[in-house]
Design an enzyme around this catalytic site. Sequence first.
Site, short mmCIF file in Angstrom:
data_model
loop_
_atom_site.label_atom_id
_atom_site.label_comp_id
_atom_site.label_asym_id
_atom_site.label_seq_id
_atom_site.Cartn_x
_atom_site.Cartn_y
_atom_site.Cartn_z
N LYS A 12 22.43 1.51 -7.91
CA LYS A 12 23.64 1.35 -7.10
C LYS A 12 24.86 1.73 -7.94
O LYS A 12 24.99 1.30 -9.09
CB LYS A 12 23.79 -0.11 -6.66
CG LYS A 12 25.11 -0.41 -5.96
CD LYS A 12 25.37 -1.91 -5.88
CE LYS A 12 25.69 -2.51 -7.23
NZ LYS A 12 27.03 -2.09 -7.76
N ASP A 139 25.37 -8.50 -5.22
CA ASP A 139 25.01 -7.11 -4.91
C ASP A 139 23.72 -7.00 -4.11
O ASP A 139 23.38 -5.90 -3.65
CB ASP A 139 24.85 -6.31 -6.21
CG ASP A 139 26.18 -5.90 -6.82
OD1 ASP A 139 27.18 -5.88 -6.08
OD2 ASP A 139 26.21 -5.59 -8.02
#
Length: 290
Positions: A12, A139
């Site tokens: 990510k 996250d």
Amino acid sequence: MVKSIEEFAAAKVNLDLLVTGKREDGYHLLDSLVVFTEFGDHIRVSEAEELSLDVSGPYKAAVPLDGSNLVLKAAKALQTKLNIKTGAKIHLEKNIPAAAGVGGGSADAAATLKALMRLWDIKMPVEELSELGLTLGADIPVCLLSQSAIMRGVGEDIRKIAPLPPLYMLLVNPGVSLSTPDVFKARAAELSDIADRSALMDKTLSRQDFLNLCLAQKNDLTEAAANLAPVVTEVLNVIEKQSDCLMVRMSGSGATCFGLFADIEAADMAKNAVLRYNTDWWAEAAPIKM
């Protein structure tokens, strides 16, 4: 035959990261444009009576195998929530550097949740799974989605965006781990306004329009990270000097930095140049997931 399920845990990357507020409980409110790459870790789960974890890959030494491991935490949380009586053997192939600001642990945990749901043949609404993920890490909800999105709040506000124009990314990490709490503690107190990202919602932008939108933003943690680890500035400068680099920035709380390129050949050439500059750094070139 033992049932086995595999999931990809994509790295990510925060193309920008704006700190827009702070809650009374100390958690910061963020606004970030998040993308995922075709590079990442791999999770494989198979049938077993108890939960267990083993690790391979170039960064296996950095992965704890005790209760502090986010993969095991995620597995146990799902097991407990759904009252699952069986376990699973979990294997993690660790290719993403640890504490690098590219969501490695969160991506691994999210991939584990998805793999275990398939292994255990269970269904759960996306919103409920995201709520469970959020209790483990900010996250994880966006990593469960694993596609380009706007992430706001403390990670609970996820908004899908239109597909991106083709872009390729060079990731570079100088081998320095940065603690996210330490970086937030070191940052200046100023807050940013929430960005206007409405242009991303309805249609795929041209590459130049997309880059212009990205270049208008910043990562509010870069200065703090560079103060804690001055090599961050060096990495940014080295990437920026590479031919055909369209944008350079730090991801998340660092220390991984990235450059954007129009094609994989340019990203690969930049990767080779970076590794010639410093053979101790880690670098990887990969497409951004559309």
